[in-house]
Design an enzyme around this catalytic site. Sequence first.
Site, short mmCIF file in Angstrom:
data_model
loop_
_atom_site.label_atom_id
_atom_site.label_comp_id
_atom_site.label_asym_id
_atom_site.label_seq_id
_atom_site.Cartn_x
_atom_site.Cartn_y
_atom_site.Cartn_z
N ARG A 199 6.03 4.29 8.80
CA ARG A 199 7.47 4.40 8.58
C ARG A 199 8.06 5.49 9.47
O ARG A 199 7.50 6.59 9.55
CB ARG A 199 7.78 4.76 7.13
N LYS A 259 15.03 -4.33 8.58
CA LYS A 259 14.05 -5.38 8.80
C LYS A 259 14.71 -6.75 8.88
O LYS A 259 15.36 -7.21 7.94
CB LYS A 259 13.00 -5.37 7.68
N ARG A 280 2.64 -9.03 4.65
CA ARG A 280 1.50 -8.17 4.93
C ARG A 280 1.25 -7.23 3.76
O ARG A 280 2.15 -6.83 3.04
CB ARG A 280 1.83 -7.38 6.21
#
Length: 259
Positions: free
Chosen positions: A250, A122, A63
């Site tokens: 974030r 992640k 992305r």
Amino acid sequence: MIPRTPWPAEAIWEQIYPLLPDFTVEVLPEIDSSNSELMRRARAGQHEATLLVAESQTAGRGRMGRVWQSQPGDSLTFSLSLPLAPRDWSGLSLAVGLSLAESLHPDVGLKWPNDLWFQDRKLGGILVEAASMGGRSQVVVGVGLNIRPRPAEGLNTAPAALTELLPDMTAPACLARLGVPLVQALLAFERDGFAPLQNRFESRDVLKGRRVHTSDGQIGAARGVSPGGALRLLTDTGLQEIHSAEVSVRPFPVEDKLR
């Protein structure tokens, strides 16, 4: 020498064929990007439903233009192309993430709008693109998952690996878990949209209740998602809804979690 695990292409095809008679599964040893390849095909008028697995990507895309490189065995990278025409596209990446997380492990969380997280790191990402040709809409869903640990250098978020949760997991075994439920989830999204999935998404939402900051300068408390898949953000000026997937979000450190 460790024997090479075969890809479950035929098994996935057999389960999807009754739903999508023109469905195909392809495994390529190397390609620039599985999403780019399926987008090229869609723009050329090829509308067959296709699951394309790339054992290695030389120019994988994430992305917001980020790079996602992959090497054989270290990660699972694949793209799924379907002719899809939902009434509302809002929340599609959330529906994809939810399908993946529920197929993988109860401890896999979801970070709005399209990342899979484990312990604030992640685990994987999703890239959704659409092409329209001749009045037909084709959606391409790209998925990248870390199977084995990878270096953190150059990454905005520290990486997690699926083998931390499932030590014996391989890329082919992971695909076997994900492929069929993902197709079913996309077909259900076309029919029902995101709203029926809202509560299930929020049960895995790693941002909910945390202070976050966005790439466009907002700071606030994440308050879950709307029935349309927008991120709800409580700021000093009130409750805002973030719809744009071009806005990066974030969280602050976990100790800042709001009660």
